[in-house]
Design a protein around this motif. Structure first.
Motif, PDB file in Angstrom:
ATOM      1  N   THR A   4       0.844  -1.192   0.000  1.00  0.00           N
ATOM      2  CA  THR A   4       0.000   0.000   0.000  1.00  0.00           C
ATOM      3  C   THR A   4       0.882   1.246   0.000  1.00  0.00           C
ATOM      4  O   THR A   4       2.115   1.152   0.056  1.00  0.00           O
ATOM      5  N   THR A  47      -7.851  -0.207   2.751  1.00  0.00           N
ATOM      6  CA  THR A  47      -7.048  -1.440   2.766  1.00  0.00           C
ATOM      7  C   THR A  47      -7.283  -2.244   4.043  1.00  0.00           C
ATOM      8  O   THR A  47      -7.987  -3.249   4.038  1.00  0.00           O
ATOM      9  N   ASP A  49      -3.662   5.044   2.777  1.00  0.00           N
ATOM     10  CA  ASP A  49      -4.562   4.053   2.187  1.00  0.00           C
ATOM     11  C   ASP A  49      -5.300   3.213   3.231  1.00  0.00           C
ATOM     12  O   ASP A  49      -6.014   2.272   2.877  1.00  0.00           O
TER      13      ASP A  49
END
Length: 519
Positions: free
Chosen positions: A355, A364, A360
Protein backbone atom coordinates in the motif's frame (compact mmCIF):
# COMPACT_ATOMS: atom_id res chain seq x y z
CA UNK A 1 -18.89 -17.90 50.27
CA UNK A 2 -22.12 -15.96 49.75
CA UNK A 3 -22.43 -14.05 46.50
CA UNK A 4 -23.02 -10.31 46.09
CA UNK A 5 -24.90 -8.16 43.61
CA UNK A 6 -22.95 -6.63 40.74
CA UNK A 7 -24.26 -3.18 41.71
CA UNK A 8 -23.31 -3.46 45.41
CA UNK A 9 -20.24 -1.76 46.87
CA UNK A 10 -18.52 -5.14 47.34
CA UNK A 11 -19.37 -6.16 43.77
CA UNK A 12 -17.97 -2.93 42.36
CA UNK A 13 -14.63 -3.28 44.22
CA UNK A 14 -14.31 -6.89 43.00
CA UNK A 15 -14.89 -5.69 39.42
CA UNK A 16 -12.46 -2.76 39.68
CA UNK A 17 -9.60 -4.85 41.07
CA UNK A 18 -10.19 -7.65 38.55
CA UNK A 19 -10.35 -5.21 35.64
CA UNK A 20 -7.16 -3.38 36.67
CA UNK A 21 -5.11 -6.56 37.06
CA UNK A 22 -6.38 -8.05 33.79
CA UNK A 23 -5.83 -4.76 31.96
CA UNK A 24 -2.23 -4.72 33.19
CA UNK A 25 -1.57 -8.04 31.44
CA UNK A 26 -3.46 -6.99 28.29
CA UNK A 27 -1.69 -3.62 28.05
CA UNK A 28 1.63 -5.43 28.30
CA UNK A 29 0.73 -7.83 25.47
CA UNK A 30 -0.81 -5.31 23.07
CA UNK A 31 1.89 -2.69 23.60
CA UNK A 32 4.68 -5.25 23.20
CA UNK A 33 3.37 -6.36 19.81
CA UNK A 34 3.45 -2.75 18.59
CA UNK A 35 7.00 -1.99 19.84
CA UNK A 36 8.58 -5.22 18.59
CA UNK A 37 10.19 -3.48 15.57
CA UNK A 38 11.79 -0.88 17.87
CA UNK A 39 12.85 -3.54 20.37
CA UNK A 40 14.30 -5.69 17.58
CA UNK A 41 16.52 -2.86 16.40
CA UNK A 42 17.52 -1.71 19.90
CA UNK A 43 18.64 -5.16 21.08
CA UNK A 44 19.79 -6.46 17.65
CA UNK A 45 17.25 -9.29 18.00
CA UNK A 46 16.66 -11.84 15.26
CA UNK A 47 13.20 -13.02 14.21
CA UNK A 48 13.71 -16.12 16.38
CA UNK A 49 14.67 -13.89 19.34
CA UNK A 50 11.35 -12.05 18.95
CA UNK A 51 9.40 -15.28 19.15
CA UNK A 52 11.32 -16.26 22.28
CA UNK A 53 10.63 -12.87 23.88
CA UNK A 54 6.93 -13.51 23.29
CA UNK A 55 7.04 -17.21 24.11
CA UNK A 56 9.14 -17.03 27.31
CA UNK A 57 6.20 -15.27 28.96
CA UNK A 58 3.52 -17.39 27.29
CA UNK A 59 5.37 -20.61 28.05
CA UNK A 60 5.51 -20.01 31.82
CA UNK A 61 1.93 -18.75 31.73
CA UNK A 62 0.66 -21.81 29.88
CA UNK A 63 2.63 -24.24 32.02
CA UNK A 64 1.65 -22.81 35.41
CA UNK A 65 -1.73 -21.12 34.92
CA UNK A 66 -3.75 -24.23 35.71
CA UNK A 67 -1.99 -24.69 39.02
CA UNK A 68 -2.47 -20.95 39.61
CA UNK A 69 -6.23 -21.39 39.26
CA UNK A 70 -6.23 -24.50 41.47
CA UNK A 71 -4.17 -22.74 44.16
CA UNK A 72 -6.75 -19.94 44.27
CA UNK A 73 -9.59 -22.41 44.79
CA UNK A 74 -7.67 -24.27 47.52
CA UNK A 75 -5.73 -21.55 49.37
CA UNK A 76 -7.79 -18.42 48.72
CA UNK A 77 -8.53 -16.63 45.45
CA UNK A 78 -7.73 -13.14 46.75
CA UNK A 79 -4.44 -14.26 48.33
CA UNK A 80 -3.11 -16.02 45.21
CA UNK A 81 -4.39 -13.17 43.00
CA UNK A 82 -2.38 -10.67 45.05
CA UNK A 83 0.79 -12.80 45.01
CA UNK A 84 0.48 -13.06 41.23
CA UNK A 85 0.07 -9.30 40.80
CA UNK A 86 3.16 -8.65 42.95
CA UNK A 87 5.35 -11.09 40.98
CA UNK A 88 4.04 -9.68 37.69
CA UNK A 89 4.95 -6.08 38.54
CA UNK A 90 8.41 -7.15 39.77
CA UNK A 91 8.91 -9.03 36.49
CA UNK A 92 7.69 -6.01 34.52
CA UNK A 93 10.13 -3.67 36.26
CA UNK A 94 13.08 -6.01 35.62
CA UNK A 95 12.06 -6.35 31.94
CA UNK A 96 12.29 -2.57 31.68
CA UNK A 97 15.92 -2.63 32.82
CA UNK A 98 17.01 -5.69 30.76
CA UNK A 99 20.32 -4.92 28.97
CA UNK A 100 20.08 -7.63 26.28
CA UNK A 101 17.84 -10.27 24.72
CA UNK A 102 18.83 -13.11 27.09
CA UNK A 103 18.10 -11.10 30.23
CA UNK A 104 14.82 -9.85 28.75
CA UNK A 105 13.75 -13.42 28.00
CA UNK A 106 14.55 -14.45 31.61
CA UNK A 107 12.57 -11.49 33.00
CA UNK A 108 9.65 -12.30 30.71
CA UNK A 109 9.61 -15.76 32.30
CA UNK A 110 9.26 -14.10 35.72
CA UNK A 111 6.34 -12.08 34.35
CA UNK A 112 4.79 -15.34 33.15
CA UNK A 113 5.00 -16.88 36.64
CA UNK A 114 3.17 -13.86 38.06
CA UNK A 115 0.61 -13.96 35.27
CA UNK A 116 -0.07 -17.65 35.93
CA UNK A 117 -1.18 -16.79 39.48
CA UNK A 118 -2.86 -13.49 38.57
CA UNK A 119 -4.88 -14.09 35.40
CA UNK A 120 -7.18 -16.92 36.55
CA UNK A 121 -7.78 -15.01 39.79
CA UNK A 122 -9.70 -12.18 38.13
CA UNK A 123 -12.41 -14.30 36.49
CA UNK A 124 -12.49 -16.80 39.33
CA UNK A 125 -13.14 -14.00 41.83
CA UNK A 126 -15.96 -12.65 39.65
CA UNK A 127 -17.51 -16.06 39.01
CA UNK A 128 -17.43 -17.16 42.67
CA UNK A 129 -18.48 -13.79 44.16
CA UNK A 130 -21.12 -12.28 41.81
CA UNK A 131 -24.72 -13.53 41.81
CA UNK A 132 -25.28 -16.26 39.23
CA UNK A 133 -27.97 -14.35 37.31
CA UNK A 134 -25.60 -11.42 36.76
CA UNK A 135 -22.42 -13.32 35.89
CA UNK A 136 -22.75 -13.03 32.13
CA UNK A 137 -23.31 -9.30 32.50
CA UNK A 138 -20.38 -9.08 34.97
CA UNK A 139 -18.07 -10.88 32.58
CA UNK A 140 -19.27 -8.65 29.73
CA UNK A 141 -18.58 -5.62 31.91
CA UNK A 142 -15.13 -7.02 32.71
CA UNK A 143 -14.48 -7.50 28.96
CA UNK A 144 -15.68 -4.01 28.06
CA UNK A 145 -13.86 -2.10 30.81
CA UNK A 146 -10.71 -4.16 30.44
CA UNK A 147 -10.74 -3.19 26.78
CA UNK A 148 -11.26 0.48 27.68
CA UNK A 149 -8.24 0.41 30.01
CA UNK A 150 -6.27 -1.60 27.46
CA UNK A 151 -7.07 1.02 24.80
CA UNK A 152 -3.86 2.82 25.74
CA UNK A 153 -1.69 -0.25 25.09
CA UNK A 154 -1.14 0.04 21.33
CA UNK A 155 -1.15 3.86 21.44
CA UNK A 156 1.35 4.05 24.31
CA UNK A 157 3.41 1.29 22.70
CA UNK A 158 3.49 3.14 19.40
CA UNK A 159 4.42 6.43 21.05
CA UNK A 160 7.18 4.86 23.13
CA UNK A 161 8.41 2.75 20.20
CA UNK A 162 8.73 5.71 17.85
CA UNK A 163 10.63 7.62 20.55
CA UNK A 164 12.95 4.67 21.21
CA UNK A 165 11.47 4.28 24.70
CA UNK A 166 10.08 0.76 24.34
CA UNK A 167 11.19 -0.11 27.90
CA UNK A 168 8.43 2.09 29.32
CA UNK A 169 5.74 -0.35 28.21
CA UNK A 170 6.94 -2.55 31.07
CA UNK A 171 7.20 0.25 33.61
CA UNK A 172 3.54 1.33 33.19
CA UNK A 173 2.43 -1.97 34.74
CA UNK A 174 3.92 -1.02 38.10
CA UNK A 175 1.51 1.76 39.23
CA UNK A 176 -1.52 -0.13 37.89
CA UNK A 177 -0.50 -3.24 39.84
CA UNK A 178 0.13 -1.30 43.06
CA UNK A 179 -3.35 0.30 42.95
CA UNK A 180 -4.96 -3.12 42.29
CA UNK A 181 -3.10 -4.59 45.28
CA UNK A 182 -4.29 -1.78 47.57
CA UNK A 183 -7.94 -2.25 46.50
CA UNK A 184 -7.77 -6.02 47.05
CA UNK A 185 -6.10 -5.60 50.45
CA UNK A 186 -8.53 -2.99 51.75
CA UNK A 187 -11.84 -3.63 50.00
CA UNK A 188 -12.20 -7.25 48.82
CA UNK A 189 -13.02 -10.26 51.01
CA UNK A 190 -11.26 -13.60 50.69
CA UNK A 191 -12.93 -16.33 48.63
CA UNK A 192 -12.01 -20.02 48.73
CA UNK A 193 -13.57 -23.45 48.46
CA UNK A 194 -13.57 -24.64 52.08
CA UNK A 195 -14.30 -28.25 51.12
CA UNK A 196 -11.52 -28.66 48.57
CA UNK A 197 -8.48 -30.92 48.88
CA UNK A 198 -5.49 -28.72 49.73
CA UNK A 199 -2.93 -31.00 48.05
CA UNK A 200 -1.07 -29.60 45.02
CA UNK A 201 -0.40 -31.56 41.81
CA UNK A 202 3.33 -30.93 41.42
CA UNK A 203 4.00 -33.91 39.06
CA UNK A 204 1.33 -32.55 36.69
CA UNK A 205 2.79 -29.03 36.81
CA UNK A 206 6.33 -30.28 36.10
CA UNK A 207 5.27 -32.57 33.23
CA UNK A 208 3.22 -29.92 31.40
CA UNK A 209 5.89 -27.22 31.90
CA UNK A 210 8.68 -29.43 30.53
CA UNK A 211 6.45 -30.77 27.74
CA UNK A 212 5.50 -27.33 26.48
CA UNK A 213 9.09 -26.11 26.79
CA UNK A 214 10.38 -29.04 24.72
CA UNK A 215 7.75 -28.58 21.99
CA UNK A 216 8.32 -24.84 21.79
CA UNK A 217 12.10 -25.24 21.64
CA UNK A 218 11.76 -27.80 18.84
CA UNK A 219 9.51 -25.59 16.72
CA UNK A 220 11.68 -22.51 17.25
CA UNK A 221 14.85 -24.41 16.24
CA UNK A 222 13.23 -25.94 13.15
CA UNK A 223 13.72 -22.99 10.72
CA UNK A 224 17.47 -22.79 11.35
CA UNK A 225 18.23 -26.51 11.81
CA UNK A 226 15.54 -28.24 9.73
CA UNK A 227 12.98 -30.72 11.06
CA UNK A 228 15.41 -33.60 10.46
CA UNK A 229 18.02 -32.27 12.89
CA UNK A 230 18.37 -34.30 16.09
CA UNK A 231 17.78 -31.29 18.35
CA UNK A 232 14.44 -30.66 16.67
CA UNK A 233 13.03 -34.17 16.54
CA UNK A 234 14.31 -35.09 20.02
CA UNK A 235 12.69 -31.94 21.45
CA UNK A 236 9.40 -32.53 19.66
CA UNK A 237 9.30 -36.22 20.62
CA UNK A 238 10.12 -35.42 24.26
CA UNK A 239 7.41 -32.75 24.31
CA UNK A 240 4.75 -35.15 23.00
CA UNK A 241 5.77 -37.85 25.50
CA UNK A 242 5.72 -35.40 28.43
CA UNK A 243 2.27 -34.06 27.48
CA UNK A 244 0.99 -37.64 27.21
CA UNK A 245 2.50 -38.27 30.65
CA UNK A 246 0.69 -35.18 31.93
CA UNK A 247 -2.67 -36.60 30.80
CA UNK A 248 -1.82 -39.94 32.43
CA UNK A 249 -0.84 -38.20 35.69
CA UNK A 250 -4.08 -36.21 35.68
CA UNK A 251 -6.16 -39.33 35.13
CA UNK A 252 -4.52 -41.10 38.10
CA UNK A 253 -4.11 -38.16 40.51
CA UNK A 254 -6.41 -37.76 43.49
CA UNK A 255 -5.92 -33.96 43.30
CA UNK A 256 -5.30 -33.13 39.61
CA UNK A 257 -4.52 -29.59 38.50
CA UNK A 258 -6.71 -30.29 35.43
CA UNK A 259 -9.53 -32.66 36.46
CA UNK A 260 -10.25 -34.63 33.30
CA UNK A 261 -13.86 -35.18 34.42
CA UNK A 262 -14.51 -31.51 33.58
CA UNK A 263 -14.16 -32.46 29.91
CA UNK A 264 -17.06 -34.92 30.15
CA UNK A 265 -19.22 -31.80 29.86
CA UNK A 266 -19.41 -31.28 26.10
CA UNK A 267 -19.85 -27.51 26.41
CA UNK A 268 -16.69 -27.24 28.52
CA UNK A 269 -14.77 -29.37 25.99
CA UNK A 270 -16.19 -27.46 23.02
CA UNK A 271 -15.46 -24.02 24.42
CA UNK A 272 -11.86 -25.02 25.15
CA UNK A 273 -11.39 -26.40 21.63
CA UNK A 274 -12.85 -23.13 20.33
CA UNK A 275 -10.44 -21.21 22.56
CA UNK A 276 -7.44 -23.16 21.28
CA UNK A 277 -8.13 -22.63 17.57
CA UNK A 278 -9.44 -19.06 17.82
CA UNK A 279 -6.65 -17.73 20.03
CA UNK A 280 -3.95 -19.48 18.02
CA UNK A 281 -5.22 -17.64 14.94
CA UNK A 282 -5.66 -14.38 16.84
CA UNK A 283 -2.13 -14.45 18.29
CA UNK A 284 -0.39 -15.02 14.97
CA UNK A 285 -2.62 -12.54 13.12
CA UNK A 286 -2.06 -9.66 15.57
CA UNK A 287 1.70 -10.23 15.61
CA UNK A 288 2.15 -10.34 11.84
CA UNK A 289 -0.29 -7.50 11.21
CA UNK A 290 1.75 -5.27 13.56
CA UNK A 291 5.05 -6.28 11.94
CA UNK A 292 3.65 -5.84 8.42
CA UNK A 293 2.32 -2.35 9.12
CA UNK A 294 5.67 -1.05 10.42
CA UNK A 295 8.23 -3.10 8.52
CA UNK A 296 6.61 -3.36 5.08
CA UNK A 297 3.83 -0.76 4.81
CA UNK A 298 5.64 2.31 6.15
CA UNK A 299 3.51 2.96 9.24
CA UNK A 300 5.09 4.46 12.33
CA UNK A 301 4.64 2.40 15.48
CA UNK A 302 2.08 4.92 16.78
CA UNK A 303 0.12 4.69 13.52
CA UNK A 304 0.30 0.90 13.78
CA UNK A 305 -1.16 1.10 17.29
CA UNK A 306 -3.96 3.39 16.14
CA UNK A 307 -5.04 0.95 13.42
CA UNK A 308 -6.43 -1.27 16.19
CA UNK A 309 -8.59 1.56 17.56
CA UNK A 310 -11.77 0.47 15.65
CA UNK A 311 -11.29 -3.04 17.03
CA UNK A 312 -11.05 -1.65 20.57
CA UNK A 313 -14.12 0.59 20.18
CA UNK A 314 -16.16 -2.38 18.93
CA UNK A 315 -15.08 -4.42 21.95
CA UNK A 316 -16.09 -1.61 24.31
CA UNK A 317 -19.53 -1.15 22.73
CA UNK A 318 -20.47 -4.77 22.07
CA UNK A 319 -18.89 -6.92 24.83
CA UNK A 320 -21.45 -6.02 27.51
CA UNK A 321 -24.31 -6.44 25.00
CA UNK A 322 -22.98 -9.85 23.95
CA UNK A 323 -22.72 -10.92 27.61
CA UNK A 324 -26.35 -9.93 28.18
CA UNK A 325 -27.50 -11.85 25.08
CA UNK A 326 -25.60 -14.94 26.29
CA UNK A 327 -27.35 -14.64 29.69
CA UNK A 328 -30.81 -14.55 28.06
CA UNK A 329 -30.48 -16.85 25.05
CA UNK A 330 -27.37 -18.93 25.68
CA UNK A 331 -23.91 -18.62 24.09
CA UNK A 332 -24.15 -21.19 21.25
CA UNK A 333 -25.12 -19.00 18.28
CA UNK A 334 -22.75 -16.21 19.34
CA UNK A 335 -19.89 -18.72 19.64
CA UNK A 336 -20.55 -20.02 16.13
CA UNK A 337 -21.13 -16.68 14.40
CA UNK A 338 -18.47 -14.68 16.27
CA UNK A 339 -15.44 -16.85 15.39
CA UNK A 340 -16.71 -17.33 11.81
CA UNK A 341 -16.97 -13.54 11.40
CA UNK A 342 -13.47 -13.19 12.88
CA UNK A 343 -12.18 -15.63 10.28
CA UNK A 344 -13.79 -13.62 7.47
CA UNK A 345 -12.10 -10.46 8.78
CA UNK A 346 -8.68 -12.15 8.89
CA UNK A 347 -9.22 -13.44 5.36
CA UNK A 348 -10.02 -9.90 4.16
CA UNK A 349 -6.82 -8.63 5.82
CA UNK A 350 -4.78 -11.34 4.09
CA UNK A 351 -5.57 -9.87 0.66
CA UNK A 352 -3.97 -6.49 1.46
CA UNK A 353 -0.74 -6.22 -0.56
CA UNK A 354 1.70 -3.30 -0.86
CA UNK A 355 0.00 0.00 0.00
CA UNK A 356 0.97 3.67 0.02
CA UNK A 357 1.15 3.70 3.80
CA UNK A 358 -1.34 5.19 6.29
CA UNK A 359 -3.03 7.28 3.56
CA UNK A 360 -4.56 4.05 2.19
CA UNK A 361 -5.66 2.66 5.57
CA UNK A 362 -9.40 3.26 5.12
CA UNK A 363 -9.58 1.29 1.87
CA UNK A 364 -7.05 -1.44 2.77
CA UNK A 365 -6.81 -2.54 6.39
CA UNK A 366 -9.88 -0.82 7.88
CA UNK A 367 -12.60 -3.09 6.37
CA UNK A 368 -10.86 -6.24 7.61
CA UNK A 369 -10.26 -4.75 11.07
CA UNK A 370 -13.97 -3.87 11.37
CA UNK A 371 -15.16 -7.37 10.42
CA UNK A 372 -12.49 -9.03 12.56
CA UNK A 373 -13.31 -6.76 15.52
CA UNK A 374 -17.05 -7.41 15.21
CA UNK A 375 -16.48 -11.15 15.34
CA UNK A 376 -14.26 -10.97 18.43
CA UNK A 377 -16.65 -8.55 20.17
CA UNK A 378 -19.47 -11.09 20.00
CA UNK A 379 -17.19 -13.94 21.10
CA UNK A 380 -15.14 -12.94 24.16
CA UNK A 381 -17.83 -12.45 26.85
CA UNK A 382 -20.05 -15.42 25.79
CA UNK A 383 -16.96 -17.66 25.59
CA UNK A 384 -15.90 -16.78 29.13
CA UNK A 385 -19.47 -17.07 30.43
CA UNK A 386 -19.81 -20.51 28.79
CA UNK A 387 -16.61 -21.72 30.48
CA UNK A 388 -17.60 -20.49 33.92
CA UNK A 389 -21.20 -21.67 33.52
CA UNK A 390 -20.31 -25.23 32.56
CA UNK A 391 -18.77 -26.13 35.95
CA UNK A 392 -19.90 -25.85 39.55
CA UNK A 393 -18.73 -22.92 41.69
CA UNK A 394 -15.96 -24.72 43.57
CA UNK A 395 -14.23 -25.47 40.24
CA UNK A 396 -14.40 -21.85 39.04
CA UNK A 397 -10.68 -21.13 39.50
CA UNK A 398 -9.67 -24.44 37.95
CA UNK A 399 -12.00 -23.90 34.97
CA UNK A 400 -10.69 -20.36 34.43
CA UNK A 401 -7.13 -21.65 34.77
CA UNK A 402 -7.71 -24.45 32.25
CA UNK A 403 -9.32 -22.11 29.71
CA UNK A 404 -6.64 -19.44 30.16
CA UNK A 405 -3.94 -22.11 29.92
CA UNK A 406 -5.40 -23.38 26.66
CA UNK A 407 -5.50 -19.85 25.21
CA UNK A 408 -1.85 -19.34 26.22
CA UNK A 409 -0.82 -22.76 24.92
CA UNK A 410 -2.52 -21.76 21.67
CA UNK A 411 -0.46 -18.53 21.64
CA UNK A 412 2.77 -20.45 22.28
CA UNK A 413 2.12 -22.92 19.48
CA UNK A 414 0.90 -20.24 17.08
CA UNK A 415 4.02 -18.16 17.64
CA UNK A 416 6.32 -21.18 17.52
CA UNK A 417 4.73 -23.10 14.64
CA UNK A 418 3.53 -20.21 12.48
CA UNK A 419 6.73 -18.30 13.34
CA UNK A 420 8.79 -21.26 12.13
CA UNK A 421 6.62 -21.57 9.02
CA UNK A 422 6.97 -17.82 8.38
CA UNK A 423 10.76 -18.12 8.28
CA UNK A 424 10.48 -21.14 5.97
CA UNK A 425 7.99 -19.31 3.70
CA UNK A 426 10.23 -16.23 3.63
CA UNK A 427 13.32 -18.30 2.85
CA UNK A 428 11.47 -20.15 0.08
CA UNK A 429 10.19 -16.92 -1.49
CA UNK A 430 13.67 -15.38 -1.41
CA UNK A 431 15.27 -18.46 -2.93
CA UNK A 432 12.90 -18.24 -5.89
CA UNK A 433 13.12 -14.48 -6.41
CA UNK A 434 16.89 -14.22 -5.97
CA UNK A 435 17.44 -16.45 -8.99
CA UNK A 436 16.29 -13.54 -11.20
CA UNK A 437 19.02 -11.20 -9.92
CA UNK A 438 22.54 -11.31 -11.47
CA UNK A 439 24.42 -12.06 -8.22
CA UNK A 440 27.21 -14.55 -7.59
CA UNK A 441 26.85 -17.46 -5.18
CA UNK A 442 28.51 -15.71 -2.24
CA UNK A 443 26.33 -12.61 -2.66
CA UNK A 444 23.18 -14.73 -2.77
CA UNK A 445 24.29 -16.52 0.40
CA UNK A 446 24.74 -13.19 2.21
CA UNK A 447 21.30 -12.00 1.09
CA UNK A 448 19.69 -15.28 2.21
CA UNK A 449 21.33 -15.06 5.65
CA UNK A 450 18.94 -12.21 6.52
CA UNK A 451 15.88 -14.46 6.12
CA UNK A 452 15.61 -15.21 9.85
CA UNK A 453 15.00 -11.49 10.50
CA UNK A 454 11.76 -11.57 8.46
CA UNK A 455 10.43 -8.02 7.97
CA UNK A 456 13.51 -6.50 9.61
CA UNK A 457 15.84 -8.04 7.01
CA UNK A 458 18.53 -5.49 6.07
CA UNK A 459 20.39 -5.26 2.77
CA UNK A 460 23.96 -6.46 3.50
CA UNK A 461 26.88 -4.08 2.89
CA UNK A 462 28.83 -4.20 -0.35
CA UNK A 463 26.04 -3.91 -2.94
CA UNK A 464 25.67 -1.02 -5.38
CA UNK A 465 22.65 1.28 -5.18
CA UNK A 466 20.75 -0.51 -7.95
CA UNK A 467 21.16 -3.95 -6.36
CA UNK A 468 20.33 -2.55 -2.93
CA UNK A 469 16.97 -1.30 -4.18
CA UNK A 470 16.18 -4.64 -5.84
CA UNK A 471 17.13 -6.62 -2.72
CA UNK A 472 15.14 -4.28 -0.48
CA UNK A 473 12.10 -4.80 -2.71
CA UNK A 474 12.62 -8.58 -2.56
CA UNK A 475 12.65 -8.48 1.23
CA UNK A 476 9.53 -6.31 1.38
CA UNK A 477 7.55 -8.35 -1.16
CA UNK A 478 8.68 -11.61 0.44
CA UNK A 479 7.50 -10.50 3.86
CA UNK A 480 4.12 -9.31 2.52
CA UNK A 481 3.70 -12.73 0.93
CA UNK A 482 4.50 -14.39 4.26
CA UNK A 483 2.04 -12.08 6.04
CA UNK A 484 -0.73 -13.09 3.61
CA UNK A 485 -0.13 -16.81 4.16
CA UNK A 486 -0.03 -16.45 7.96
CA UNK A 487 -3.28 -14.44 7.93
CA UNK A 488 -4.95 -17.10 5.77
CA UNK A 489 -3.82 -19.84 8.17
CA UNK A 490 -5.11 -17.71 11.07
CA UNK A 491 -8.49 -17.36 9.33
CA UNK A 492 -8.62 -21.14 8.89
CA UNK A 493 -7.99 -21.58 12.63
CA UNK A 494 -10.87 -19.17 13.43
CA UNK A 495 -13.20 -21.15 11.14
CA UNK A 496 -12.13 -24.37 12.92
CA UNK A 497 -13.07 -22.68 16.20
CA UNK A 498 -16.55 -21.92 14.85
CA UNK A 499 -16.87 -25.56 13.79
CA UNK A 500 -16.00 -26.71 17.33
CA UNK A 501 -18.79 -24.50 18.69
CA UNK A 502 -21.26 -25.93 16.18
CA UNK A 503 -20.34 -29.52 17.06
CA UNK A 504 -20.02 -29.36 20.84
CA UNK A 505 -21.44 -26.27 22.55
CA UNK A 506 -24.96 -26.42 23.97
CA UNK A 507 -26.94 -23.67 25.63
CA UNK A 508 -27.73 -25.68 28.76
CA UNK A 509 -25.07 -25.42 31.48
CA UNK A 510 -24.67 -27.04 34.90
CA UNK A 511 -26.66 -25.78 37.83
CA UNK A 512 -24.43 -24.36 40.47
CA UNK A 513 -23.63 -26.82 43.23
CA UNK A 514 -23.98 -29.93 41.03
CA UNK A 515 -21.08 -32.07 39.96
CA UNK A 516 -18.75 -30.55 37.37
CA UNK A 517 -19.46 -33.29 34.88
CA UNK A 518 -23.18 -32.68 34.84
CA UNK A 519 -24.48 -31.60 31.48
Amino acid sequence: MSTVSLGSSAGKWIMVSSIMASAMAFIDGTALNVVLPSLQQSLNATGTDLFWILNAYLLMLAALIMIGGALGDKLGRKKIFMVGIFIFIVGSATCGFAPDVKVLIACRMLQGIGGALMIPGSLSLISSSIDEKERGKAIGTWSAFTTVVTLGGPILGGTFGDAGLWRYIFFINVPIGIVALLILWLKVKESRDEDSDKAIDFPGAVSIALGLAALTFGFLRAPAMGFGHWQVYVSLTAGIILLAAFLLIESKSSHPMMPLKLFSNMTFSGVNLLTFFLYAGLSAAMLFLSLNLVQAQGYSQLQSGLTFLPFTILMIVMARIAGGIADKHGPRLLLIGGPATTGVGLLILSFVQQTNGPADYWTTFFPGVIVFGTGMSFTVAPLTAAVMGSVSDHFSGTASGVNNAISRIANVFANAILGALAVLFFTGALQQDIQHIPLNGKQKQVVMAQATNLGDAKVPAGFNDHDQQIIKKLYRNGFISVYARVMQLSALLAFLGALMSFLFIKNNTVKKGKSPDAS
